[in-house]
Enzyme design. Structure first.
Site, PDB file in Angstrom:
ATOM      1  CG  ASN A  23      40.482  47.050  35.918  1.00  0.00           C
ATOM      2  OD1 ASN A  23      41.407  46.531  34.995  1.00  0.00           O
ATOM      3  ND2 ASN A  23      40.697  46.693  37.101  1.00  0.00           N
ATOM      4  CE  LYS A  58      38.686  43.470  37.517  1.00  0.00           C
ATOM      5  NZ  LYS A  58      37.991  42.937  38.593  1.00  0.00           N
ATOM      6  CG  HIS A  93      42.078  46.497  41.281  1.00  0.00           C
ATOM      7  ND1 HIS A  93      41.526  45.093  41.777  1.00  0.00           N
ATOM      8  CD2 HIS A  93      40.714  46.853  40.661  1.00  0.00           C
ATOM      9  CE1 HIS A  93      40.328  44.709  41.213  1.00  0.00           C
ATOM     10  NE2 HIS A  93      39.994  45.896  40.670  1.00  0.00           N
ATOM     11  CD  GLU A 106      40.936  41.864  40.293  1.00  0.00           C
ATOM     12  OE1 GLU A 106      41.585  42.048  39.545  1.00  0.00           O
ATOM     13  OE2 GLU A 106      39.482  41.659  40.495  1.00  0.00           O
ATOM     14  CD  GLU A 147      37.302  48.478  41.768  1.00  0.00           C
ATOM     15  OE1 GLU A 147      36.391  48.638  40.575  1.00  0.00           O
ATOM     16  OE2 GLU A 147      38.055  47.769  41.901  1.00  0.00           O
ATOM     17  N   GLY A 184      33.597  40.978  40.593  1.00  0.00           N
ATOM     18  CA  GLY A 184      33.416  39.790  39.963  1.00  0.00           C
ATOM     19  C   GLY A 184      32.556  38.665  40.481  1.00  0.00           C
ATOM     20  CB  SER A 237      28.977  43.085  40.039  1.00  0.00           C
ATOM     21  OG  SER A 237      29.924  42.083  40.629  1.00  0.00           O
ATOM     22  N   GLY A 283      34.033  43.153  34.253  1.00  0.00           N
ATOM     23  CA  GLY A 283      33.713  42.241  33.286  1.00  0.00           C
ATOM     24  C   GLY A 283      32.792  43.138  32.389  1.00  0.00           C
TER      25      GLY A 283
HETATM   26  P1  13P Z   1      33.708  43.594  37.941  1.00  0.00           P
HETATM   27  O1  13P Z   1      32.902  44.677  37.357  1.00  0.00           O
HETATM   28  O2  13P Z   1      33.928  42.462  37.151  1.00  0.00           O
HETATM   29  O3  13P Z   1      32.933  43.105  39.086  1.00  0.00           O
HETATM   30  O4  13P Z   1      35.130  44.321  38.499  1.00  0.00           O
HETATM   31  C1  13P Z   1      35.103  45.519  39.172  1.00  0.00           C
HETATM   32  C2  13P Z   1      36.561  45.840  39.265  1.00  0.00           C
HETATM   33  O5  13P Z   1      37.451  45.500  40.049  1.00  0.00           O
HETATM   34  C3  13P Z   1      36.979  46.807  38.550  1.00  0.00           C
HETATM   35  O6  13P Z   1      38.264  47.574  38.729  1.00  0.00           O
END
Ligand code: 13P
Length: 250
Positions: free
Chosen positions: A9, A11, A94, A96, A166, A172, A212, A234
């Site tokens: 992802n 983002k 998601h 976010e 998640e 993150g 993460s 990430g």
């Molecule tokens: P990170 O791997 O950056 O923690 O993000 C996870 C995520 O939100 C994948 O959709």
């Protein structure tokens, strides 16, 4: 349990030129991977990622879609538009989007329905906030998110649904759920799906962990009995790290 799927992802990262370079760096993974590999890219990078991965088994995902097919929804993108481009997957719900863009379990369900009606495969995200984990209501939270999101989804359609667990506190933050925590909630989600449908649908379901996940911890997380893949933020922006995670999924 389900088929292993490793999805990146990205983002809101990578303008088209960088998306092209990253997709091309990831492209060789398509050949040898023991799992399915999907790149979840910004809308403006979809064509770039489709072109760069054409002829491989790497899939491309959008990060959201609207529930209407067309109309006066300024700034939105519909499921038929994604399908017409050749996009195969869409990430829905998601955290976010729930946190910053007001999405609710009900609008997530409408998006899931639209995506499935248009032949897309859905990566449905669920997960609890830290306070909810501390209150001991993680499983209730993800069960409710899962049940509402899947309202009106048939057992046949579940072959095009992946669920990503998640935990919001792990996204993150560098703070990963332990392998045992991840496995426990992924198993609980599978059990909810078993209750909604049947054991066959639950067994065939791909349940990913996200939050993460990285090159260092992926192997342990992916070795858990109920973790069938990862949704990676990430670490999906660095081809070598993403490659290590893909290699761990077998
Ligand atoms: P990170 O791997 O950056 O923690 O993000 C996870 C995520 O939100 C994948 O959709």
């Amino acid at each position: 349990m389900g088929k292993y799927v490793i999805a990146g992802n990205w983002k809101m990262n990578k303008p088209p030129a960088e998306a092209k370079a990253l997709s091309e760096d990831i492209k060789p993974l398509g050949a040898g991977a023991a799992c399915d590999v999907v790149l979840g890219v910004p809308f403006v990078d979809l064509q770039t990622a489709l072109d760069a991965t054409a002829g491989t088994k790497i899939g491309v995902a959008a990060q959201n879609c609207h529930w209407a097919a067309s109309g006066a929804f300024t700034g939105e993108i519909s499921a038929p538009m994604l399908k017409a481009m050749g996009v195969g997957y869409v990430i829905i719900g998601h955290s976010e989007r729930r946190q910053y863009f007001g999405e609710t379990d009900e609008t997530v369900n409408k998006r899931v329905r639209a995506a499935l009606d248009n032949g897309l495969t859905v990566i449905l995200c669920v997960g609890e906030y830290l306070e909810q984990r501390e209150q001991g209501i993680t499983e209730e939270v993800v069960a409710l998110q899962t049940k509402v999101a899947l309202c009106g989804v048939s057992a046949e359609e579940m072959s095009r649904v992946i669920i990503a667990y998640e935990p919001v506190w792990a996204i993150g933050t560098g703070r990963t759920a332990t392998a045992a925590q991840a496995n426990e909630v992924c198993a609980a989600i599978r059990n909810v799906v078993k209750g909604l449908y049947n054991a066959d649908v639950a067994t065939a379901l791909t349940v990913q962990y996200g939050g993460s996940m990285n090159a260092g911890n992926a192997a342990e997380l992916l070795a858990q009995s109920d973790v069938d893949g990862g949704l990676i933020g990430g670490a999906s922006l660095k081809a070598p790290d993403f490659a290590t995670i893909v290699a761990a999924a077998k």
